[in-house]
Enzyme design. Structure first.
Site, PDB file in Angstrom:
ATOM      1  CG  HIS A  75       2.055  10.603 -24.524  1.00  0.00           C
ATOM      2  ND1 HIS A  75       0.727  10.306 -24.293  1.00  0.00           N
ATOM      3  CD2 HIS A  75       2.315  11.738 -23.811  1.00  0.00           C
ATOM      4  CE1 HIS A  75       0.209  11.204 -23.472  1.00  0.00           C
ATOM      5  NE2 HIS A  75       1.143  12.080 -23.163  1.00  0.00           N
ATOM      6  NE  ARG A  91      -2.143  15.626 -11.873  1.00  0.00           N
ATOM      7  CZ  ARG A  91      -1.227  14.943 -11.203  1.00  0.00           C
ATOM      8  NH1 ARG A  91      -1.230  14.946  -9.894  1.00  0.00           N
ATOM      9  NH2 ARG A  91      -0.309  14.246 -11.840  1.00  0.00           N
ATOM     10  CE  LYS A 103      -3.325  12.491 -13.802  1.00  0.00           C
ATOM     11  NZ  LYS A 103      -3.850  12.802 -15.144  1.00  0.00           N
ATOM     12  CE  LYS A 152       2.352  16.356 -14.253  1.00  0.00           C
ATOM     13  NZ  LYS A 152       2.557  15.169 -15.101  1.00  0.00           N
ATOM     14  CG  HIS A 167      -3.211  14.467 -22.453  1.00  0.00           C
ATOM     15  ND1 HIS A 167      -2.708  15.711 -22.751  1.00  0.00           N
ATOM     16  CD2 HIS A 167      -2.173  13.754 -21.933  1.00  0.00           C
ATOM     17  CE1 HIS A 167      -1.419  15.750 -22.417  1.00  0.00           C
ATOM     18  NE2 HIS A 167      -1.081  14.590 -21.924  1.00  0.00           N
ATOM     19  CD  GLU A 201      -7.000  14.134 -13.930  1.00  0.00           C
ATOM     20  OE1 GLU A 201      -5.907  14.303 -14.497  1.00  0.00           O
ATOM     21  OE2 GLU A 201      -7.764  13.192 -14.160  1.00  0.00           O
ATOM     22  CD  GLU A 243       2.340  15.941 -22.235  1.00  0.00           C
ATOM     23  OE1 GLU A 243       1.876  16.938 -21.647  1.00  0.00           O
ATOM     24  OE2 GLU A 243       1.679  14.899 -22.433  1.00  0.00           O
ATOM     25  CG  ASN A 302      -5.668  15.099 -18.302  1.00  0.00           C
ATOM     26  OD1 ASN A 302      -4.654  14.420 -18.423  1.00  0.00           O
ATOM     27  ND2 ASN A 302      -6.447  15.033 -17.237  1.00  0.00           N
ATOM     28  NE  ARG A 332      -3.987  -2.112   2.145  1.00  0.00           N
ATOM     29  CZ  ARG A 332      -3.858  -3.294   2.768  1.00  0.00           C
ATOM     30  NH1 ARG A 332      -2.778  -3.503   3.523  1.00  0.00           N
ATOM     31  NH2 ARG A 332      -4.773  -4.224   2.647  1.00  0.00           N
ATOM     32  CG  HIS A 378      -4.778   9.408 -23.498  1.00  0.00           C
ATOM     33  ND1 HIS A 378      -5.180   9.709 -22.208  1.00  0.00           N
ATOM     34  CD2 HIS A 378      -3.435   9.595 -23.518  1.00  0.00           C
ATOM     35  CE1 HIS A 378      -4.120  10.037 -21.493  1.00  0.00           C
ATOM     36  NE2 HIS A 378      -3.053   9.993 -22.269  1.00  0.00           N
TER      37      HIS A 378
END
Length: 376
Positions: free
Chosen positions: A280, A257, A157, A243, A264, A253, A199, A261, A135, A268
């Site tokens: 990417h 946040r 992330k 960022k 994206h 997010e 990016e 994206n 965890r 994606h």
């Protein structure tokens, strides 16, 4: 949705590594991003006698992994090297399970450490291994690609891919430190470095227009860090600062946040339709043009800003168009996007330069028309 000026992410100038720059990432689990020559030496501070360290590294980064292991071992730690496949092939469940097995067989405890060395896929994977083992154990990220340092390795992330989509399984797990020497980026293939610039350019559109000005003034130098290391360092630092400010304010997010994206959702979708054979950044570049066209049709973004997307992205050799005949597949893939709520699509769009907002439930007509503008 704009990040507050002068937020928790700040460049603190030179640090102990010489010409390195430091950006502090605030929030509940603060950490520093160090960018500059010699920063790998900082890894020794995370070693102590008997501490187990799994060094997860991308194929082709064996030299960096061995150097990291030597630094750790010199302080009495017990490093183990674990090579993973290149690019998105690293983010398969089978690879993840293999790393879990390594941790279990070696008796890793909560006081031990994971180090991720490589591109964005490797740091995503290493972060999720650390987040999921017992965890949560500590992770230090050592990005060796432009995409990784300005995006994947910063922000906490982590994730892996499934057959249904990219990064659908993951966790928010901030690193304890991020270390990047820009000299490593000079070993990247040019196409990969240019892909990472997508990016950086995204950060210019959503928050720091000075990034766009720097690239437009010298695109031929922006695409090659060996030609102008100072420019590369400035672009990296600015993108990391954007960022850092956003994730410090919104780690999970829930609101702000989402602006990271930008481009994206469609990007994606391209990656999924193309079975992750697209870089990417290339997919995100097309995704930014798509969402700019979509926002223009919805009356949010003006035509000049749409054209600036094509101009800046095209100047560094990033794609700004996509092939026709794939709309139905792309539309289905966008429906699985993490920002989707129920059957309602949500996009980050620009009301103006550095003025991001949300576009919720655009019409199917506008969605398809924006695609037609890319593929006409």
């Amino acid at each position: 949705m704009s990040p507050a000026a002068g937020g928790s992410g700040r460049a603190d100038g030179d640090d102990a590594a010489g010409d390195a720059r430091t950006v502090e990432v605030g929030g509940e689990s603060p950490y520093a991003v160090h960018v500059g020559p010699g920063v790998l030496s900082r890894l020794a501070a995370h070693a102590e006698p008997g501490r187990r360290v799994l060094v997860v590294h991308q194929q082709g980064r064996e030299d960096f992994a061995r150097e990291a292991a030597e630094l750790l071992a010199a302080q009495g730690a017990a490093p183990e090297l674990a090579v993973v496949p290149d690019a998105e092939a690293a983010k398969r469940v089978e690879v993840l399970a293999g790393l879990w097995a390594r941790l279990g067989q070696s008796g890793f405890t909560r006081s031990d450490l994971v180090v991720g060395i490589g591109g964005g896929a490797t740091t995503d994977l290493a972060g999720f291994v650390a987040a999921s083992w017992l965890r949560g154990v500590q992770v230090v990220q050592v990005p060796t690609s432009l995409l990784a340092v300005v995006d994947a390795a910063v922000g906490g992330k982590t994730g892996i891919n499934t057959a249904e989509g990219k990064n659908l399984v993951g966790a928010f797990h901030p690193p304890v430190e991020v270390l990047c020497d820009p000299a490593w980026l000079q070993t990247q293939p040019r196409a990969d470095y240019v892909s990472g610039l997508a990016e950086v350019i995204k950060c210019g559109f959503i928050a720091d227009p000075a990034i766009l000005d720097l690239i437009e003034a010298a695109p031929e130098r922006a695409v090659d860090p060996s030609l102008d290391p100072a420019l590369a360092l400035e672009l990296i630092t600015r993108a990391v600062r954007v960022k850092a400010e956003v994730v410090a304010a919104d780690l999970t997010e829930s609101s702000l946040r989402e602006i990271l994206n930008y481009g994206h959702t469609f990007g994606h979708a391209i990656e999924q339709v193309e079975h992750f054979t697209w870089r990417h950044g290339d997919a995100v570049a097309v995704g930014m043009v798509y969402v700019a066209e979509l926002a223009h049709r919805a009356g949010v973004t003006d035509a000049d800003l749409v054209e600036r997307h094509r101009r800046v992205l095209g100047a560094v050799g990033l794609p700004t168009a996509y092939r026709p005949g794939r709309w139905e597949e792309l539309r289905t893939a966008m429906g699985r996007d993490k920002k989707t709520r129920g059957s309602t699509l949500r996009f980050v769009v620009l009301e103006g330069l550095a003025r991001p907002t949300r576009l919720v439930a655009p019409s199917e007509e506008d969605l398809e028309a924006a695609y037609a503008a890319l593929s006409g």
